[in-house]
Design a protein around this motif. Structure first.
Motif, PDB file in Angstrom:
ATOM      1  N   ILE A  98      64.384  19.329  44.728  1.00 18.22           N
ATOM      2  CA  ILE A  98      64.184  19.574  46.163  1.00 18.22           C
ATOM      3  C   ILE A  98      65.474  20.047  46.838  1.00 18.22           C
ATOM      4  N   LYS A  99      66.499  20.342  46.013  1.00 20.04           N
ATOM      5  CA  LYS A  99      67.783  20.824  46.521  1.00 20.04           C
ATOM      6  C   LYS A  99      68.357  19.873  47.572  1.00 20.04           C
ATOM      7  N   ALA A 100      68.368  18.599  47.225  1.00 16.09           N
ATOM      8  CA  ALA A 100      68.847  17.565  48.152  1.00 16.09           C
ATOM      9  C   ALA A 100      70.324  17.774  48.477  1.00 16.09           C
ATOM     10  N   ARG A 101      70.634  17.579  49.746  1.00 15.64           N
ATOM     11  CA  ARG A 101      72.020  17.654  50.202  1.00 15.64           C
ATOM     12  C   ARG A 101      72.508  16.312  50.729  1.00 15.64           C
ATOM     13  N   LYS A 102      71.591  15.560  51.336  1.00 14.91           N
ATOM     14  CA  LYS A 102      71.954  14.264  51.918  1.00 14.91           C
ATOM     15  C   LYS A 102      71.067  13.172  51.326  1.00 14.91           C
ATOM     16  N   ALA A 103      71.696  12.137  50.803  1.00 13.01           N
ATOM     17  CA  ALA A 103      70.956  11.038  50.177  1.00 13.01           C
ATOM     18  C   ALA A 103      71.495   9.706  50.669  1.00 13.01           C
ATOM     19  N   ILE A 104      70.652   8.689  50.542  1.00  9.88           N
ATOM     20  CA  ILE A 104      71.029   7.323  50.904  1.00  9.88           C
ATOM     21  C   ILE A 104      70.720   6.417  49.724  1.00  9.88           C
ATOM     22  N   GLU A 105      71.648   5.538  49.425  1.00  7.76           N
ATOM     23  CA  GLU A 105      71.468   4.536  48.373  1.00  7.76           C
ATOM     24  C   GLU A 105      71.544   3.160  49.018  1.00  7.76           C
ATOM     25  N   ILE A 106      70.453   2.396  48.980  1.00  7.73           N
ATOM     26  CA  ILE A 106      70.426   1.055  49.572  1.00  7.73           C
ATOM     27  C   ILE A 106      70.509   0.036  48.438  1.00  7.73           C
ATOM     28  N   GLY A 107      71.694  -0.511  48.242  1.00  8.53           N
ATOM     29  CA  GLY A 107      71.966  -1.390  47.102  1.00  8.53           C
ATOM     30  C   GLY A 107      72.766  -0.633  46.066  1.00  8.53           C
ATOM     31  N   VAL A 108      74.074  -0.890  45.992  1.00  9.03           N
ATOM     32  CA  VAL A 108      74.966  -0.063  45.176  1.00  9.03           C
ATOM     33  C   VAL A 108      75.308  -0.703  43.828  1.00  9.03           C
ATOM     34  N   TYR A 109      75.567  -2.017  43.825  1.00  7.43           N
ATOM     35  CA  TYR A 109      76.058  -2.721  42.640  1.00  7.43           C
ATOM     36  C   TYR A 109      77.343  -2.026  42.154  1.00  7.43           C
ATOM     37  N   THR A 110      77.420  -1.571  40.916  1.00  9.54           N
ATOM     38  CA  THR A 110      78.645  -0.915  40.459  1.00  9.54           C
ATOM     39  C   THR A 110      78.661   0.579  40.746  1.00  9.54           C
ATOM     40  N   GLY A 111      77.603   1.077  41.363  1.00 13.84           N
ATOM     41  CA  GLY A 111      77.595   2.473  41.779  1.00 13.84           C
ATOM     42  C   GLY A 111      77.143   3.466  40.737  1.00 13.84           C
TER      43      GLY A 111
END
Length: 259
Positions: A98-111
């Motif tokens: 989908i050619k994502a440019r902006k994303a959100i990660e809710i819950g990172v842990y070690t990344g």
């Protein structure tokens, strides 16, 4: 004598039937338990699964820094909460599609998945990574830098709902392409609702642990986490704002596509 013989045969037949029924019940219980426990991640419960290993051997194309971070994370006793690499790769492929440019990660842990998504978004893109503690994220930072995408990860250490509200207040509603939810289960519905506000049409909300080890099939009365996941699963199934697929990858992954 005939009466005694009939009684003995009846008793033997009844006892045999009882054994068969009991065995059937136990086998059924074992099969049920096996079905639940067969919901596995590659690094948790799938290490000795030949089918899982076949999947990994014939599909994984893991970036070297991602692999190093995964192996480093496996040294931590809480490694079972890490997203499965096969699940992360699927989400990365969807983000690229989908050619994502902006994303959100809710819950990172070690990344691990924050790095995965930073590698997947466009060159000018970024990932807002939400967590309440920086200790574990610090494990991943050297690998983010090694992969050359450290500048694309915006780590925000505060309750995720506050970060989502901050993004909305900053006028970023309907500007994000992808959101991954993998944090405290009792807030799943709140995360989902705010994610939909932040997503553009055609954007994707990915929700982890939607099977919760199989416990969603019959949530216990005092199990608030499982009840919360089950309620959201049912809600998304009815939600006319999205198209939905629930997958058995990892511990269950729901993909909701905003209409």
């Amino acid at each position: 004598m005939l009466q005694n013989s009939v009684n003995k045969e009846a008793l033997i037949g009844t006892a045999t039937l009882g054994v068969v029924l009991a065995a059937g019940y136990l086998i059924g219980k074992r099969r049920s338990a096996f079905n639940i426990m067969s919901i596995v991640k590659s690094h948790c419960g799938g290490k000795d699964n030949p089918v899982m290993q076949y999947v990994l051997n014939h599909s994984m194309r893991e970036h070297p820094a991602l692999k190093k971070l995964r192996l480093r994370t496996l040294e931590d006793p809480w490694n079972f909460i890490m997203v499965a690499c096969e699940e992360a790769q699927l989400m990365g492929n969807l983000a690229k599609l989908i050619k994502a440019r902006k994303a959100i990660e809710i819950g990172v842990y070690t990344g691990y998945n924050a790095l995965n998504m930073a590698l997947a978004v466009q060159d000018d893109g970024h990932v807002v990574a939400c967590d309440i503690k920086e200790d574990y994220a610090n494990v991943g930072k050297p690998f983010w830098k090694e992969a050359g995408v450290e500048h694309k990860i915006d780590l925000r250490i505060q309750p995720a709902l506050q970060t989502l509200d901050d993004l909305l207040a900053a006028g970023e509603a309907e500007t994000f392409d992808f959101v991954f939810i993998d944090a405290d289960k009792q807030n799943y519905d709140n995360y989902y609702e705010k994610s939909l506000q932040l997503l553009r049409k055609g954007g994707i909300v990915a929700i982890d642990n939607v099977l919760w080890g199989g416990k969603v099939v019959s949530p216990a009365e005092n199990d608030l986490d499982t009840q919360s996941i089950d309620r959201l699963n049912k809600k998304i199934h009815r939600d006319v704002r999205v198209n939905v697929s629930m997958l058995t990858v990892g511990d269950g992954l729901t993909l909701a596509f905003k209409l």
